[in-house]
Design a protein around this motif. Structure first.
Motif, PDB file in Angstrom:
ATOM      1  N   LYS A  92       0.831  -1.202   0.000  1.00 21.65           N
ATOM      2  CA  LYS A  92       0.000   0.000   0.000  1.00 21.65           C
ATOM      3  C   LYS A  92       0.871   1.260   0.000  1.00 21.65           C
ATOM      4  CE  LYS A  92      -4.167   1.750   2.073  1.00 21.65           C
ATOM      5  NZ  LYS A  92      -5.188   1.590   3.082  1.00 21.65           N
ATOM      6  N   LYS A  93       2.021   1.195   0.678  1.00 22.36           N
ATOM      7  CA  LYS A  93       2.936   2.335   0.711  1.00 22.36           C
ATOM      8  C   LYS A  93       3.440   2.660  -0.694  1.00 22.36           C
ATOM      9  CE  LYS A  93       5.969   2.380   4.081  1.00 22.36           C
ATOM     10  NZ  LYS A  93       7.191   2.207   4.894  1.00 22.36           N
ATOM     11  N   LEU A  94       3.769   1.638  -1.470  1.00 19.00           N
ATOM     12  CA  LEU A  94       4.227   1.847  -2.849  1.00 19.00           C
ATOM     13  C   LEU A  94       3.114   2.436  -3.712  1.00 19.00           C
ATOM     14  CD1 LEU A  94       6.270  -1.419  -3.459  1.00 19.00           C
ATOM     15  CD2 LEU A  94       7.163   0.914  -3.469  1.00 19.00           C
ATOM     16  N   LEU A  95       1.915   1.895  -3.576  1.00 18.63           N
ATOM     17  CA  LEU A  95       0.782   2.383  -4.357  1.00 18.63           C
ATOM     18  C   LEU A  95       0.486   3.844  -4.021  1.00 18.63           C
ATOM     19  CD1 LEU A  95      -1.481   1.776  -6.379  1.00 18.63           C
ATOM     20  CD2 LEU A  95      -2.875   1.057  -4.440  1.00 18.63           C
ATOM     21  N   MET A 104       2.200  10.705  -9.248  1.00 12.78           N
ATOM     22  CA  MET A 104       1.396  10.966 -10.441  1.00 12.78           C
ATOM     23  C   MET A 104       0.723  12.331 -10.327  1.00 12.78           C
ATOM     24  SD  MET A 104      -1.986  10.943 -11.802  1.00 12.78           S
ATOM     25  CE  MET A 104      -2.878  10.083 -10.544  1.00 12.78           C
ATOM     26  N   LEU A 105       0.130  12.607  -9.176  1.00 12.81           N
ATOM     27  CA  LEU A 105      -0.537  13.900  -8.978  1.00 12.81           C
ATOM     28  C   LEU A 105       0.458  15.063  -9.044  1.00 12.81           C
ATOM     29  CD1 LEU A 105      -2.978  13.054  -6.035  1.00 12.81           C
ATOM     30  CD2 LEU A 105      -3.554  13.358  -8.453  1.00 12.81           C
ATOM     31  N   VAL A 106       1.585  14.932  -8.349  1.00 11.21           N
ATOM     32  CA  VAL A 106       2.586  16.003  -8.327  1.00 11.21           C
ATOM     33  C   VAL A 106       3.225  16.161  -9.704  1.00 11.21           C
ATOM     34  CG1 VAL A 106       4.757  16.774  -7.276  1.00 11.21           C
ATOM     35  CG2 VAL A 106       2.994  15.740  -5.856  1.00 11.21           C
ATOM     36  N   GLY A 107       3.441  15.057 -10.410  1.00 13.16           N
ATOM     37  CA  GLY A 107       4.016  15.114 -11.754  1.00 13.16           C
ATOM     38  C   GLY A 107       3.112  15.853 -12.729  1.00 13.16           C
ATOM     39  N   VAL A 108       1.835  15.547 -12.684  1.00 21.58           N
ATOM     40  CA  VAL A 108       0.878  16.238 -13.553  1.00 21.58           C
ATOM     41  C   VAL A 108       0.786  17.715 -13.154  1.00 21.58           C
ATOM     42  CG1 VAL A 108      -1.570  16.375 -14.195  1.00 21.58           C
ATOM     43  CG2 VAL A 108      -0.418  14.159 -14.140  1.00 21.58           C
ATOM     44  N   ALA A 109       0.750  17.981 -11.863  1.00 26.69           N
ATOM     45  CA  ALA A 109       0.687  19.375 -11.381  1.00 26.69           C
ATOM     46  C   ALA A 109       1.935  20.153 -11.795  1.00 26.69           C
ATOM     47  CB  ALA A 109       0.515  19.401  -9.867  1.00 26.69           C
ATOM     48  N   PHE A 141       6.241   7.969 -10.398  1.00 26.48           N
ATOM     49  CA  PHE A 141       5.031   7.214 -10.732  1.00 26.48           C
ATOM     50  C   PHE A 141       5.328   5.861 -11.375  1.00 26.48           C
ATOM     51  CE2 PHE A 141       1.549   6.869 -14.079  1.00 26.48           C
ATOM     52  CZ  PHE A 141       0.621   6.295 -13.233  1.00 26.48           C
ATOM     53  N   ILE A 142       6.000   5.860 -12.517  1.00 25.87           N
ATOM     54  CA  ILE A 142       6.190   4.624 -13.283  1.00 25.87           C
ATOM     55  C   ILE A 142       7.116   3.637 -12.573  1.00 25.87           C
ATOM     56  CG2 ILE A 142       7.085   3.661 -15.450  1.00 25.87           C
ATOM     57  CD1 ILE A 142       5.995   6.219 -16.817  1.00 25.87           C
TER      58      ILE A 142
END
Length: 149
Positions: free
Chosen positions: A2-5, A12-17, A51-52
């Motif tokens: 869960k920590k990895l997820l 992902m959120l910070v990358g898009v932001a 993310f990836i």
């Protein structure tokens, strides 16, 4: 797992932001379109390394239970994430200075270099943990098949 997820989702959120910030900050400051700034690199570093890569590690965790070596996995997780955050923060800082027409300093490069060193250390620890996990999985598979090593 869960920590990895959760970490992958946050990246992902910070990358898009950060991509949104890059686009809007350059427009707001009339930065010439197509001229290089490290802000775009922050976007790709966060999405790729954060993310990836963490989604790939999540799949490896599912297949090989890498976190069974709790100390190694904790070292990987914190070193790697510190490296991603530090490197990305320096890219944003340096890129913002470029857009504002300010000079960057050697300090920013030095801190970014430290971030890359932490990333490298985290990857090395990941491979040590992965190697142990793959070895355990191989021994368990041979034992369940009745093969003596």
């Amino acid at each position: 797992m869960k920590k990895l997820l959760n970490a992958a989702f946050i990246y992902m959120l910070v990358g898009v932001a950060s991509g949104l910030f890059y686009r809007e900050f350059t427009k707001l400051n009339d930065f010439p379109e197509g001229q290089f700034t490290q802000l775009g690199l922050a976007h790709t570093h966060l999405l790729t390394l954060g993310f990836i890569v963490l989604l790939i590690v999540l799949a490896l965790e599912k297949a090989f239970a890498i976190s069974a070596s709790k100390k190694l996995f904790a070292w990987f997780f914190w070193l790697y994430n510190a490296g991603v955050v530090l490197t990305s923060a320096m890219l944003v800082w340096h890129g913002s200075l470029t857009v504002l027409g300010e000079e960057s300093t050697k300090m920013i490069s030095g801190i970014a270099g430290l971030g890359h060193m932490l990333l490298t250390a985290g990857m090395i620890v990941l491979f040590v943990a992965l190697r142990r996990a793959v070895g355990r999985a191989g021994r368990a598979g041979r034992a369940s098949a009745g093969v003596v090593a």
